[in-house]
Motif scaffolding. Structure first.
Motif, mmCIF file in Angstrom:
data_model
loop_
_atom_site.group_PDB
_atom_site.id
_atom_site.type_symbol
_atom_site.label_atom_id
_atom_site.label_comp_id
_atom_site.label_asym_id
_atom_site.label_seq_id
_atom_site.Cartn_x
_atom_site.Cartn_y
_atom_site.Cartn_z
ATOM 1 N N GLY A 273 14.232 -11.338 15.870
ATOM 2 C CA GLY A 273 15.490 -12.044 15.710
ATOM 3 C C GLY A 273 15.498 -13.445 16.290
ATOM 4 O O GLY A 273 16.475 -14.176 16.130
ATOM 5 N N PHE A 274 14.411 -13.826 16.968
ATOM 6 C CA PHE A 274 14.338 -15.149 17.578
ATOM 7 C C PHE A 274 13.219 -15.999 16.972
ATOM 8 O O PHE A 274 12.826 -17.006 17.542
ATOM 9 N N GLU A 275 12.718 -15.590 15.827
ATOM 10 C CA GLU A 275 11.587 -16.282 15.208
ATOM 11 C C GLU A 275 11.876 -17.747 14.883
ATOM 12 O O GLU A 275 10.955 -18.557 14.769
ATOM 13 N N GLY A 276 13.138 -18.087 14.725
ATOM 14 C CA GLY A 276 13.501 -19.473 14.437
ATOM 15 C C GLY A 276 13.164 -20.429 15.561
ATOM 16 O O GLY A 276 13.107 -21.641 15.357
ATOM 17 N N PHE A 277 12.916 -19.895 16.764
ATOM 18 C CA PHE A 277 12.606 -20.734 17.919
ATOM 19 C C PHE A 277 11.098 -20.879 18.135
ATOM 20 O O PHE A 277 10.651 -21.162 19.240
ATOM 21 N N GLY A 278 10.336 -20.678 17.085
ATOM 22 C CA GLY A 278 8.896 -20.887 17.140
ATOM 23 C C GLY A 278 8.472 -21.935 16.133
ATOM 24 O O GLY A 278 9.297 -22.690 15.592
ATOM 25 N N THR A 279 7.182 -21.968 15.845
ATOM 26 C CA THR A 279 6.638 -22.930 14.888
ATOM 27 C C THR A 279 6.129 -22.244 13.622
ATOM 28 O O THR A 279 5.612 -22.920 12.735
ATOM 29 N N THR B 236 20.720 -25.276 18.309
ATOM 30 C CA THR B 236 19.577 -26.185 18.229
ATOM 31 C C THR B 236 18.306 -25.373 18.054
ATOM 32 O O THR B 236 17.943 -24.585 18.930
ATOM 33 N N LEU B 237 17.645 -25.545 16.923
ATOM 34 C CA LEU B 237 16.405 -24.828 16.646
ATOM 35 C C LEU B 237 15.220 -25.753 16.902
ATOM 36 O O LEU B 237 15.063 -26.781 16.252
ATOM 37 N N ARG B 238 14.402 -25.354 17.863
ATOM 38 C CA ARG B 238 13.164 -26.058 18.164
ATOM 39 C C ARG B 238 12.207 -25.060 18.807
ATOM 40 O O ARG B 238 12.598 -23.932 19.133
ATOM 41 N N ASP B 239 10.978 -25.428 18.963
ATOM 42 C CA ASP B 239 9.982 -24.526 19.529
ATOM 43 C C ASP B 239 10.312 -24.212 20.990
ATOM 44 O O ASP B 239 10.406 -25.115 21.821
ATOM 45 N N ARG B 240 10.501 -22.915 21.262
ATOM 46 C CA ARG B 240 10.773 -22.474 22.633
ATOM 47 C C ARG B 240 9.741 -21.452 23.093
ATOM 48 O O ARG B 240 10.022 -20.568 23.895
ATOM 49 N N GLY B 241 8.546 -21.579 22.559
ATOM 50 C CA GLY B 241 7.411 -20.809 23.042
ATOM 51 C C GLY B 241 7.559 -19.306 22.918
ATOM 52 O O GLY B 241 7.836 -18.790 21.827
ATOM 53 N N PRO B 242 7.398 -18.557 24.025
ATOM 54 C CA PRO B 242 7.376 -17.091 23.992
ATOM 55 C C PRO B 242 8.639 -16.449 23.414
ATOM 56 O O PRO B 242 8.587 -15.323 22.918
ATOM 57 N N LEU B 243 9.769 -17.133 23.482
ATOM 58 C CA LEU B 243 11.010 -16.569 22.954
ATOM 59 C C LEU B 243 10.859 -16.172 21.491
ATOM 60 O O LEU B 243 11.430 -15.178 21.031
ATOM 61 N N ALA B 244 10.061 -16.929 20.738
ATOM 62 C CA ALA B 244 9.917 -16.699 19.302
ATOM 63 C C ALA B 244 9.217 -15.389 18.978
ATOM 64 O O ALA B 244 9.255 -14.936 17.833
ATOM 65 N N SER B 245 8.583 -14.757 19.973
ATOM 66 C CA SER B 245 7.898 -13.487 19.727
ATOM 67 C C SER B 245 8.859 -12.311 19.673
ATOM 68 O O SER B 245 8.488 -11.213 19.270
ATOM 69 N N LYS B 246 10.111 -12.520 20.069
ATOM 70 C CA LYS B 246 11.110 -11.455 20.050
ATOM 71 C C LYS B 246 11.737 -11.345 18.662
ATOM 72 O O LYS B 246 11.962 -12.354 17.993
ATOM 73 N N ASP C 175 7.337 -31.450 17.436
ATOM 74 C CA ASP C 175 8.640 -31.077 17.999
ATOM 75 C C ASP C 175 9.740 -31.217 16.943
ATOM 76 O O ASP C 175 10.530 -32.154 16.954
ATOM 77 N N ARG C 176 9.759 -30.279 16.016
ATOM 78 C CA ARG C 176 10.783 -30.263 14.966
ATOM 79 C C ARG C 176 12.111 -29.791 15.559
ATOM 80 O O ARG C 176 12.167 -28.757 16.228
ATOM 81 N N VAL C 177 13.188 -30.529 15.298
ATOM 82 C CA VAL C 177 14.512 -30.178 15.814
ATOM 83 C C VAL C 177 15.501 -30.125 14.659
ATOM 84 O O VAL C 177 15.641 -31.087 13.898
ATOM 85 N N MET C 178 16.182 -28.988 14.548
ATOM 86 C CA MET C 178 17.204 -28.820 13.517
ATOM 87 C C MET C 178 18.493 -28.347 14.176
ATOM 88 O O MET C 178 18.468 -27.529 15.109
ATOM 89 N N TYR C 179 19.623 -28.851 13.690
ATOM 90 C CA TYR C 179 20.932 -28.460 14.201
ATOM 91 C C TYR C 179 21.668 -27.641 13.143
ATOM 92 O O TYR C 179 21.661 -27.990 11.960
ATOM 93 N N TRP C 180 22.307 -26.563 13.585
ATOM 94 C CA TRP C 180 22.966 -25.621 12.672
ATOM 95 C C TRP C 180 24.418 -25.394 13.086
ATOM 96 O O TRP C 180 24.730 -25.325 14.281
#
Length: 248
Positions: free
Chosen positions: A69-75, A57-67, A217-222
């Motif tokens: 390989g985890f950019e998909g969890f940001g905006t 599940t890809l959606r905005d998870r805040g600070p995690l996206a700064s790492k 709050d964009r949500v995508m399923y992969w």
């Protein structure tokens, strides 16, 4: 006689993937349906971030996206890339569906690697040659995959492996050619939006994908898949000028 709707759906999608490497889908109404249809097309491959059913599940998870390989969890935007480039055999197919659309932005991007390859073959053959040399790209870090952007596949076919984040290091021999490749990718980028329940399946050995920045709050399923053998979906693409009989 009973008709297996799942198998019929999978066969139709597989035929489209074998021909073009990309197939739009729609009317996916539940997560269970999403997983069931995915399993009818191929074997689900677990991902680092997936749940027990294989869905990420890809959606905005805040600070995690700064790492890295985890950019998909940001905006923010995601540049064109192929998935799991750091493993020797990346999953062949990506099945994607929209759960909730963004308020603004969040458009999907898709680029046919065959079109990019043909573009370079016609306009910059020296660049294409450089980007096809073995051991010129290290994907995924020290324990990742050492290969090339364009690499040979079975039957004279070609497959693409590409990313531009901190999980790749390109050889100095090809670094100067990367802007030419980026320009070709931009020329062949397709931009499109998805409504909830809409999505696509793409061949990860042929197509690049990404997204634009978004708000809301964009949500995508992969799902990552390897196709069932009976569908005979070949890896990569036939390079321009290679006869079908040779490539098959």
């Amino acid at each position: 006689m009973l008709v297996d709707l799942q198998q019929d759906w999978a066969a139709a999608v597989a035929a489209k993937l074998a021909a073009d490497g990309f197939a739009p889908i729609e009317r996916i109404s539940t997560r269970t349906q999403f997983v069931t249809l995915g399993a009818s097309l191929g074997c689900i491959i677990a991902h680092r971030d997936s749940d027990k059913d294989g869905v990420t599940t890809l959606r905005d998870r805040g600070p995690l996206a700064s790492k890295v390989g985890f950019e998909g969890f940001g905006t923010g935007p995601l540049p064109p890339h192929t998935d799991r480039s750091g493993v020797t055999e990346p999953p062949a197919l990506l099945l994607v569906v929209c759960g909730q659309k963004s308020v603004t932005g969040g458009y999907c991007t898709a680029i046919d690697g065959r079109a990019v390859y043909a573009d370079l073959a016609a306009c910059d053959p020296a660049v294409l040659d450089a980007l096809s040399r073995s051991r010129t790209a290290l994907f995924g870090g020290a324990s990742g995959h050492l290969g090339s952007i364009f690499e040979p596949a079975q039957g004279g076919r070609i497959r693409i492996r590409y990313r531009t984040d901190g999980l790749v290091k390109y050889s100095p021999d090809i670094t100067r050619y990367l802007p030419v490749l980026a320009a070709a990718i931009k020329r062949h980028t397709i931009l499109f939006g998805l409504e909830p329940g809409e999505g696509y399946v793409l061949h990860n050995h042929r197509w690049l994908h990404g997204r634009t920045a978004f708000t809301g709050d964009r949500v995508m399923y992969w799902l990552s898949l390897n196709p069932h053998p009976e569908f005979a979906i070949p890896s990569g693409f036939i390079p321009p000028g290679l006869p079908m009989a040779v490539a098959g």
